[in-house]
Each structure stands twice: as C-alpha cells, then as structure tokens.
Design a protein around this motif. Sequence first.
Motif, PDB file in Angstrom:
ATOM      1  N   VAL A   1       0.939  -1.487   0.036  1.00 30.89           N
ATOM      2  CA  VAL A   1       0.106  -0.079  -0.021  1.00 30.89           C
ATOM      3  C   VAL A   1       0.732   1.023   0.311  1.00 30.89           C
ATOM      4  CG1 VAL A   1      -1.666   1.098   1.214  1.00 30.89           C
ATOM      5  CG2 VAL A   1      -1.723  -1.431   1.295  1.00 30.89           C
ATOM      6  N   ALA A   2       1.780   1.256   1.216  1.00 31.76           N
ATOM      7  CA  ALA A   2       2.687   2.644   0.944  1.00 31.76           C
ATOM      8  C   ALA A   2       3.852   2.674  -0.753  1.00 31.76           C
ATOM      9  CB  ALA A   2       3.621   1.810   1.754  1.00 31.76           C
ATOM     10  N   LEU A   3       3.683   1.830  -0.870  1.00 32.22           N
ATOM     11  CA  LEU A   3       4.792   2.187  -2.287  1.00 32.22           C
ATOM     12  C   LEU A   3       3.722   2.087  -3.093  1.00 32.22           C
ATOM     13  CD1 LEU A   3       6.444  -1.580  -2.067  1.00 32.22           C
ATOM     14  CD2 LEU A   3       7.189   0.952  -2.548  1.00 32.22           C
ATOM     15  N   THR A   4       2.552   2.350  -3.064  1.00 29.87           N
ATOM     16  CA  THR A   4       1.408   2.447  -4.404  1.00 29.87           C
ATOM     17  C   THR A   4       1.456   3.569  -4.515  1.00 29.87           C
ATOM     18  OG1 THR A   4       0.358   0.446  -3.952  1.00 29.87           O
ATOM     19  CG2 THR A   4      -0.921   1.780  -4.979  1.00 29.87           C
ATOM     20  N   CYS A   5       1.419   3.983  -2.660  1.00 28.13           N
ATOM     21  CA  CYS A   5       1.573   5.749  -3.114  1.00 28.13           C
ATOM     22  C   CYS A   5       1.901   6.360  -3.656  1.00 28.13           C
ATOM     23  CB  CYS A   5       1.499   6.474  -1.326  1.00 28.13           C
ATOM     24  SG  CYS A   5      -0.520   5.742  -0.562  1.00 28.13           S
ATOM     25  N   HIS A   6       3.677   5.278  -3.352  1.00 27.08           N
ATOM     26  CA  HIS A   6       4.584   6.512  -3.443  1.00 27.08           C
ATOM     27  C   HIS A   6       4.263   6.407  -5.821  1.00 27.08           C
ATOM     28  CE1 HIS A   6       7.487   7.587  -0.088  1.00 27.08           C
ATOM     29  NE2 HIS A   6       6.331   7.166   0.407  1.00 27.08           N
ATOM     30  N   ILE A   7       4.691   5.273  -5.220  1.00 21.15           N
ATOM     31  CA  ILE A   7       4.108   4.903  -8.028  1.00 21.15           C
ATOM     32  C   ILE A   7       3.744   5.978  -7.579  1.00 21.15           C
ATOM     33  CG2 ILE A   7       3.715   3.717  -8.860  1.00 21.15           C
ATOM     34  CD1 ILE A   7       4.784   1.005  -7.094  1.00 21.15           C
ATOM     35  N   LEU A   8       2.027   6.455  -7.739  1.00 15.74           N
ATOM     36  CA  LEU A   8       0.864   6.674  -8.335  1.00 15.74           C
ATOM     37  C   LEU A   8       1.733   8.307  -7.951  1.00 15.74           C
ATOM     38  CD1 LEU A   8      -1.846   4.926  -7.131  1.00 15.74           C
ATOM     39  CD2 LEU A   8      -0.865   5.211  -9.219  1.00 15.74           C
ATOM     40  N   PHE A   9       2.755   9.132  -6.927  1.00 16.53           N
ATOM     41  CA  PHE A   9       2.360   9.808  -6.432  1.00 16.53           C
ATOM     42  C   PHE A   9       3.886  10.614  -7.647  1.00 16.53           C
ATOM     43  CE2 PHE A   9       5.974  13.412  -5.417  1.00 16.53           C
ATOM     44  CZ  PHE A   9       4.676  14.136  -4.537  1.00 16.53           C
TER      45      PHE A   9
END
Length: 270
Positions: free
Chosen positions: A41-49
């Motif tokens: 979930v945290a990685l997804t936040c950074h990827i989409l950022f």
Amino acid sequence: MTEKMSGGETLSMEKDELVHRAQDQMRRHLEAPDWSLREKVALTCHILFAQGHDSGLAGQITARAPAPGNYYTQRLGLGFDEISASNLLTVNEDLEVLSGDGMANPANRFHSWIYRARPDVRCIVHTHPLHISALSMLGRPLKVSHMDTCPLHGEVAFLEEWPGVPVGNGEGEIIAATLGDKRAALLAHHGLVIACRSVEEACVLAIQCERAARLQLLAESAGQVRDIDPQLAREAHDWVLQEKRTQATFAYFARRALRALPAGGVDPLG
C-alpha cells in the motif's frame, strides 16, 4: 528445468499454443519481492505520486486488513509521497482508527460501501490525476483503443452526474452501484476509482487509466478515435492481466519509485 528445443520448433505452433507456453514460462520465471500488504500500500502511494496521481491531500488508497470489515489507509494530512508502511492507519467501516495516529480521510466512506458490495475487492485506489480529471470535465467516458490500455477493456464504468463530495452514505451507494462488477470507474467532474483483487492490480490499472485518458485527449485533438476490435481487445486484456505479469509490473514501478526517493525522503518500506 524444461527440455530445451533444438531451434525453430515454435515457428509452426498455433497462437493459442504459444500463449499457453509463454504463460507457463511467466509462472515459472517472473518473481516479485515478498512485500507485506502494508508495504505494498505504501509503495502504491509512492508509485502513483511519481505517476502524477497526487492532488494535495485528495485521494485515498485502501486495502483490506486481515480482520473482517477493517482496512489500511493513509493518514489525512500526509501526501502520497509521505506514506510509509509504519504510518498507515487501520480503520473500520465507520472510519474509526483502530491503530495508528491521526484520522482517515472522511471521503474514505465510499470505500466501505464498495468493500461491502464487492467481496472480491482487496484494494481500492481513488485519485484525481490530471488527464483523467480533464476527461471527467468533458462528460465523456474513457475510451480504450490502444494495445497498452486493453487491460481496461470492458472494465471502466462511467458516472455521468457528480453527486458531490463523497463523505456521505448516498455518494457511497452511488459510486458502488456505478462500479458494479467492473474494476474501474471514471467519475464525472471528479476523478478515478479502481477496485481490484490485489494491491498490485489496482496500482497498475490506475496507471493505465491515466495513460488511457492522456492518449484519448491527444488522439481526439487530432481526429476521431477508431474503435478497437472487441475480440482482440479481450485477448490483450486477458494476456496483460495475468497475476504474475501484474506482480512483475508492480515490482518494476516500485523499483523505479524507490530509486527516485530524494535524500531525506520518506521510505515507503520504513
């Protein structure tokens, strides 16, 4: 280890046979790190950022937690690039914080409605990326007419009328009903919602939705977009949305995001 061919044997194979052969190879050879759910979930936040999905504090990413009715989400007040596995919240359907500090975004309420309506959904992404938002202002649905975006073929619903800020239960009912059994929905005058069977799939499809919107706006500025053959689109949809391929794609975007972390930036795995 499989027996190696002497060379040239595949040149006479039918396409279906080649597809099954490639699928078997992907199952055996494609690997991804064993990240925890919170880390994904945290990685997804950074990827989409990194992919331009941030819009200040707008947007939410959630994933079902192990306990029924609970899910992980980011803390209101933090941007996507400030999220780590350790600062995620665990909340219940009423958005009461069960673990972590701070509060969830009140707009998360419609996630609870989607999770209730869709037992198959394990992760929801809601963002306001630039090209999706621009398309939502035109009142036109997302058009899938390129091989890269075929994972979205037959998967994107369209909510034509904006119901307002999604902090009420009515908005949750409307959005969940619009989504139906699809993996995505374009919300008029608003943004994007993705509802998928894994964090990896939700992240990858969110990226593809924004790419599809950008392609559509570019193509429509030059002429009329031609429809793609539905049978071929379904073939490409099934090919790209294989679980192993999706996991490998997510891992690639995660590596990119991790390499791009600025000095002193928040580590999503921290």
